[in-house]
Design an enzyme around this catalytic site. Sequence first.
Site, short mmCIF file in Angstrom:
data_model
loop_
_atom_site.label_atom_id
_atom_site.label_comp_id
_atom_site.label_asym_id
_atom_site.label_seq_id
_atom_site.Cartn_x
_atom_site.Cartn_y
_atom_site.Cartn_z
N TYR A 143 61.32 -45.69 -10.64
CA TYR A 143 61.72 -47.45 -10.79
C TYR A 143 62.79 -47.87 -10.06
O TYR A 143 63.19 -47.82 -9.39
CB TYR A 143 60.76 -48.45 -11.11
CG TYR A 143 60.69 -49.63 -10.87
CD1 TYR A 143 60.22 -50.39 -9.52
CD2 TYR A 143 62.15 -50.15 -11.60
CE1 TYR A 143 60.58 -52.04 -9.36
CE2 TYR A 143 62.69 -51.40 -11.16
CZ TYR A 143 62.15 -52.55 -9.98
OH TYR A 143 61.90 -53.12 -9.77
N SER A 159 67.40 -53.70 -7.63
CA SER A 159 67.20 -54.10 -8.94
C SER A 159 68.24 -53.75 -10.39
O SER A 159 69.08 -52.17 -9.47
CB SER A 159 65.61 -53.88 -10.09
OG SER A 159 65.56 -53.86 -11.11
#
Length: 250
Positions: free
Chosen positions: A148, A138
């Site tokens: 994350y 990402s």
Amino acid sequence: MSTALITGASSGIGAAFAAALAARKHDLVLVARDEQRLAAVAQAATEQHGVAADVLPADLIDPIARGRVEERLRASEKPIDLLVNNAGFALGKRFARTTVDEQEQLLDILVRAVLRLTHAALPGMIERGHGAIVNVSSIAGEVPYGTYGAAKAWVTSFSEGLAAELRGTGVRAMALLPGFTRTEFQSRAGVRRSAIPSFLWLDPARVAEGALRDLDRGRVVSVPTTRYRVLTAAARLTPRAVLRASARRF
Ligand SMILES: NC(=O)c1ccc[n+]([C@@H]2O[C@H](COP(=O)([O-])OP(=O)(O)OC[C@H]3O[C@@H](n4cnc5c(N)ncnc54)[C@H](OP(=O)(O)O)[C@@H]3O)[C@@H](O)[C@H]2O)c1
């Protein structure tokens, strides 16, 4: 005919990979928890493109279920030529507001599953002299963004290191770094979509198709769309102190 195993294939980017790979005549092995949704993705691939599509329901946080997927990746019968490590989620809460078990589960899916599945798939690919691993990372890995972001930074760096190690083996590794993509990701994390400007949204089908084109071109890092390539380059040139200061707003 080659066979691709995709994790997180029941929705979003994973389901889009399934459709794009079926259109390229790859047979499929589809992994996620929701068996019914996997079966629907498999049926669409078979009906529309005439490929074989197996479902392998598994919770990748559970070591026993994950072990079944590792076993499939090691199998020499109908070997896996392409592994797409895509399954993932975000917690959508600040670190201190989550339980430590939630944090560990996040690492289990974003890091441990990617590491273990890649480790299971690679020896056979190297022996056969061809194959590829696509790890869905990402752009969040480019900025300070909690567990994350840290996990996705690991995925990108791990994939780049792997690509270098694999040179000359016929096996490739690529990290895919999507920006905001219209999937169930935000609703599952309880994040409001309206907080994100409309020009930043990507379509999952285009993300998957672009990634496969980048894999064909031999790219090691694939960032869909020019606007996100510019943003990623800017993030890499921005002093960390500035990124840290703006991170509070994510
Ligand atoms: N959407 C975005 O804005 C965006 C941006 C950058 C990167 N990404 C990354 O893209 C990847 C795919 O996400 P998405 O956007 O397509 O979201 P999504 O629509 O929510 O899909 C997530 C997939 O992961 C599967 N999954 C979740 N937990 C799992 C578990 N414990 N075991 C096995 N499978 C599990 C889900 O299936 P089941 O519920 O059936 O298990 C689903 O198929 C993720 O790695 C995410 O971090 C997304």
